[in-house]
Design a protein around this motif. Structure first.
Motif, PDB file in Angstrom:
ATOM      1  N   ALA A 133       0.928  -1.555  -0.274  1.00 13.60           N
ATOM      2  CA  ALA A 133       0.039  -0.262   0.097  1.00 13.60           C
ATOM      3  C   ALA A 133       0.186   1.626  -0.231  1.00 13.60           C
ATOM      4  CB  ALA A 133      -1.036  -0.210   1.025  1.00 13.60           C
ATOM      5  N   ILE A 134       0.223   1.941  -0.673  1.00 12.36           N
ATOM      6  CA  ILE A 134       1.088   3.388  -0.682  1.00 12.36           C
ATOM      7  C   ILE A 134       0.188   4.576  -0.556  1.00 12.36           C
ATOM      8  CG2 ILE A 134       2.697   5.469  -2.511  1.00 12.36           C
ATOM      9  CD1 ILE A 134       3.337   2.404  -3.640  1.00 12.36           C
ATOM     10  N   LEU A 135      -0.192   5.309  -0.049  1.00 12.72           N
ATOM     11  CA  LEU A 135      -0.355   6.057   0.400  1.00 12.72           C
ATOM     12  C   LEU A 135       0.351   8.144  -0.004  1.00 12.72           C
ATOM     13  CD1 LEU A 135      -1.391   4.512   2.601  1.00 12.72           C
ATOM     14  CD2 LEU A 135      -2.507   6.316   4.076  1.00 12.72           C
ATOM     15  N   VAL A 136      -0.425   8.383  -0.932  1.00 13.68           N
ATOM     16  CA  VAL A 136      -0.446   9.989  -1.172  1.00 13.68           C
ATOM     17  C   VAL A 136      -1.509  11.152  -0.984  1.00 13.68           C
ATOM     18  CG1 VAL A 136       0.747  11.059  -3.042  1.00 13.68           C
ATOM     19  CG2 VAL A 136       1.241   8.672  -2.663  1.00 13.68           C
ATOM     20  N   GLY A 137      -1.128  12.154  -0.206  1.00 13.97           N
ATOM     21  CA  GLY A 137      -2.715  12.942   0.111  1.00 13.97           C
ATOM     22  C   GLY A 137      -3.555  11.667   0.827  1.00 13.97           C
ATOM     23  N   ASP A 138      -4.729  11.630   1.425  1.00 12.63           N
ATOM     24  CA  ASP A 138      -6.017  11.164   0.806  1.00 12.63           C
ATOM     25  C   ASP A 138      -6.268   9.498   0.300  1.00 12.63           C
ATOM     26  OD1 ASP A 138      -6.973  12.586  -1.496  1.00 12.63           O
ATOM     27  OD2 ASP A 138      -8.679  13.378   0.032  1.00 12.63           O
ATOM     28  N   GLN A 139      -4.488  10.052  -1.026  1.00 12.63           N
ATOM     29  CA  GLN A 139      -4.995   8.659  -1.690  1.00 12.63           C
ATOM     30  C   GLN A 139      -4.375   7.541  -1.225  1.00 12.63           C
ATOM     31  OE1 GLN A 139      -4.918  10.151  -6.308  1.00 12.63           O
ATOM     32  NE2 GLN A 139      -3.274  11.757  -5.258  1.00 12.63           N
ATOM     33  N   VAL A 140      -5.139   6.280  -2.076  1.00  8.78           N
ATOM     34  CA  VAL A 140      -4.475   5.076  -1.707  1.00  8.78           C
ATOM     35  C   VAL A 140      -4.265   4.066  -2.402  1.00  8.78           C
ATOM     36  CG1 VAL A 140      -4.973   3.272  -0.126  1.00  8.78           C
ATOM     37  CG2 VAL A 140      -5.902   5.417   1.095  1.00  8.78           C
ATOM     38  N   PHE A 141      -2.859   3.575  -2.466  1.00  9.94           N
ATOM     39  CA  PHE A 141      -2.238   2.724  -4.196  1.00  9.94           C
ATOM     40  C   PHE A 141      -2.204   1.479  -3.710  1.00  9.94           C
ATOM     41  CE2 PHE A 141      -2.020   7.519  -5.340  1.00  9.94           C
ATOM     42  CZ  PHE A 141      -2.447   7.728  -6.750  1.00  9.94           C
ATOM     43  N   VAL A 142      -2.255   0.482  -4.146  1.00  8.26           N
ATOM     44  CA  VAL A 142      -1.415  -0.625  -3.591  1.00  8.26           C
ATOM     45  C   VAL A 142      -0.603  -1.148  -5.260  1.00  8.26           C
ATOM     46  CG1 VAL A 142      -2.016  -3.083  -3.566  1.00  8.26           C
ATOM     47  CG2 VAL A 142      -3.382  -1.103  -1.868  1.00  8.26           C
ATOM     48  N   VAL A 143       0.465  -1.463  -4.520  1.00  7.86           N
ATOM     49  CA  VAL A 143       1.068  -2.608  -5.708  1.00  7.86           C
ATOM     50  C   VAL A 143       1.394  -3.465  -5.554  1.00  7.86           C
ATOM     51  CG1 VAL A 143       3.323  -2.602  -6.975  1.00  7.86           C
ATOM     52  CG2 VAL A 143       2.888  -0.027  -5.376  1.00  7.86           C
ATOM     53  N   VAL A 144       0.366  -4.049  -7.402  1.00  7.47           N
ATOM     54  CA  VAL A 144       0.077  -5.766  -7.113  1.00  7.47           C
ATOM     55  C   VAL A 144       1.245  -6.344  -7.627  1.00  7.47           C
ATOM     56  CG1 VAL A 144      -1.547  -7.570  -7.717  1.00  7.47           C
ATOM     57  CG2 VAL A 144      -2.581  -5.057  -6.759  1.00  7.47           C
ATOM     58  N   ALA A 145       2.426  -7.033  -6.880  1.00  9.97           N
ATOM     59  CA  ALA A 145       3.353  -7.832  -8.144  1.00  9.97           C
ATOM     60  C   ALA A 145       3.288  -9.348  -8.494  1.00  9.97           C
ATOM     61  CB  ALA A 145       4.805  -7.795  -7.049  1.00  9.97           C
ATOM     62  N   GLN A 146       3.076  -9.600  -9.585  1.00 13.67           N
ATOM     63  CA  GLN A 146       2.223 -10.627 -10.213  1.00 13.67           C
ATOM     64  C   GLN A 146       3.958 -11.470 -10.612  1.00 13.67           C
ATOM     65  OE1 GLN A 146      -2.209  -9.916 -11.264  1.00 13.67           O
ATOM     66  NE2 GLN A 146      -0.384  -9.635 -12.452  1.00 13.67           N
ATOM     67  N   LEU A 147       3.426 -12.370 -10.737  1.00 17.88           N
ATOM     68  CA  LEU A 147       4.958 -13.358 -11.417  1.00 17.88           C
ATOM     69  C   LEU A 147       4.121 -13.838 -13.264  1.00 17.88           C
ATOM     70  CD1 LEU A 147       5.901 -16.276  -9.368  1.00 17.88           C
ATOM     71  CD2 LEU A 147       6.643 -14.191  -9.538  1.00 17.88           C
ATOM     72  N   PHE A 148       3.773 -13.784 -13.378  1.00 16.04           N
ATOM     73  CA  PHE A 148       2.611 -13.295 -14.792  1.00 16.04           C
ATOM     74  C   PHE A 148       1.574 -12.480 -15.146  1.00 16.04           C
ATOM     75  CE2 PHE A 148       3.491 -17.910 -13.008  1.00 16.04           C
ATOM     76  CZ  PHE A 148       4.081 -17.558 -14.015  1.00 16.04           C
TER      77      PHE A 148
END
Length: 431
Positions: A168-183
């Motif tokens: 999870a990455i919080l930038v101000g009031d925005q919430v992002f999730v980096v999803v790492a995948q093998l494929f």
């Protein structure tokens, strides 16, 4: 008068309801301890005689120590037979029980009936969330702490292909999730309030990230970055930067090294990255303020085959742990010039060695594929970690500390079994 009867123990309820009792003598017995609050009903007690008994002035006597300071009754001297430092002294002369009479434990709070490989926690709008990567179920499960039910419940589910990391990455009031995948490439999702769920925000270049193994978030000069360690020869461990519109590739760190982990840490006020790899010793990169890039700065010698490096601070000192599958894992301390080893931990089959702390208690969780996982606790006197508890987790891949509602939890991911949530509890040994 219950004197000279060779009494060794008394029931907690022995004097229940005797509110008019004024004099009580337990003199010249064989009492070494008394149950907590055994005198709580003796509202009219004027005199208590405990002569001729010698008490263990340890944690079991803490309540008596406090009661003696509060009671209006006249009480004979309470003499100690132990511990050694208090032998033949009066209980009133014991300085304090506060530290000695508490210990901690980890008890199972909740079992999640699915496998996982990583757990990340984040706070948003005064709520606590947990993102769990589940490669076998091909999703990233987002859980929310339920303040009423007092457990973690499902909040959203990001689907994908063989997901190995959710950050999870919080930038101000925005919430992002980096999803790492093998494929299928890796992606970034953003929480959309109108949909009350995470929706895809942008893709991450497949040409750079081929086999992601770790995601590390950090901030330098108020700018937001994250790095993905890539463990494929065809991939590049890459730093990404937020540009107010999205995340873009900012720096490729090096090629052909099959990185397994990236750790951001502050060393003497300067930003650094440590990259661990199956093909070389961990290397240290330092942030160059002029070029605003990471440049090679050194390495941790004689530490081949390190799967992961984690950092933590304790009493203003900087430490790192190095996880090794074969051989001993290490705990090292920064001495203003380099990292020096302070402890080796037997770790055959270990995939993770995670430092964490609750309420000034410092721990290491060592996960093993071949035996019980072990939790070590820092011993301030001996200046090393001692084995504290063993827990059974099948093929553990990560351990994560989560705190909410003044309660502390410890997530243990499992590649082959259920994900377990342990609660860290304080135990009063004087009870």
């Amino acid at each position: 008068f219950i004197e000279g009867n060779k009494i060794e123990t008394i029931s907690r309820n022995a004097f229940r309801g005797l509110r008019d009792l004024t004099h009580l003598s337990l003199a010249n017995n064989h009492l070494k301890t008394l149950p907590r609050d055994v005198f709580s009903d003796l509202d009219s007690l004027i005199e208590l005689d405990l002569r001729g008994n010698k008490f263990e002035c340890d944690c079991k006597a803490k309540w008596l120590f406090l009661w003696l300071k509060m009671t209006n009754s006249t009480v004979s001297d309470v003499l100690c037979i132990g511990p050694a430092e208090y032998q033949d002294k009066k209980l009133n002369d014991v300085t304090s029980f506060d530290y000695e009479c508490t210990t901690t434990d980890f008890v199972v709070h909740q079992i999640l009936p699915y496998q996982s490989v990583s757990v990340d926690t984040f706070n948003s709008k005064n709520d606590v969330f947990v993102a769990i990567a589940q490669p076998s179920m091909e999703n990233c499960m987002v859980l929310e702490w339920d303040h009423i039910e007092m457990n973690f419940r499902s909040y959203d589910n990001i689907t994908g292909q063989s997901i190995v990391g959710c950050k999870a990455i919080l930038v101000g009031d925005q919430v992002f999730v980096v999803v790492a995948q093998l494929f299928g490439g890796s992606h970034i999702y953003k929480y959309d309030e109108s949909w009350t769920k995470f929706v895809k925000f942008q893709d991450i270049e497949v040409s750079r990230i081929s086999k992601p193994n770790d995601i590390e978030l950090f901030e330098i000069d108020s700018e937001m970055f994250f790095v993905i360690a890539d463990s494929s020869k065809a991939g590049l461990s890459t730093v990404y930067k937020w540009n107010n519109k999205g995340f873009y590739s900012y720096q490729s760190l090096h090629e052909w090294f099959r990185d397994t982990d990236a750790e951001f840490l502050d060393i003497d006020g300067k930003s650094h990255l440590i990259l661990s790899s199956r093909s070389q010793v961990p290397i240290i990169l330092q942030w160059n303020k002029a070029s605003k890039k990471f440049v090679p700065h050194g390495e941790i010698p004689n530490m081949e085959d390190v799967l992961a490096v984690k950092s933590f601070r304790m009493q203003n000192n900087l430490y790192i742990t190095l996880t090794r599958f074969i051989g001993d894992s290490r705990v090292m301390k920064w001495n203003s010039k380099q990292f020096v080893e302070i402890q080796a931990l037997p770790s055959r089959g270990a995939m993770t060695l995670q430092p964490f702390s609750f309420k000034n208690n410092y721990y290491l969780a060592l996960g093993s594929d071949y035996t019980f996982s072990q939790i070590y606790q820092w011993d301030g006197e001996k200046k090393l970690f001692r084995l504290f508890k063993e827990i059974y987790v099948q093929a553990p891949r990560s351990f994560t500390a989560v705190s909410t509602d003044r309660r502390d939890f410890f997530f243990a991911s499992s590649f082959k079994g259920n994900t377990q949530i342990f609660e860290h509890i304080i135990i009063d040994l004087s009870l």
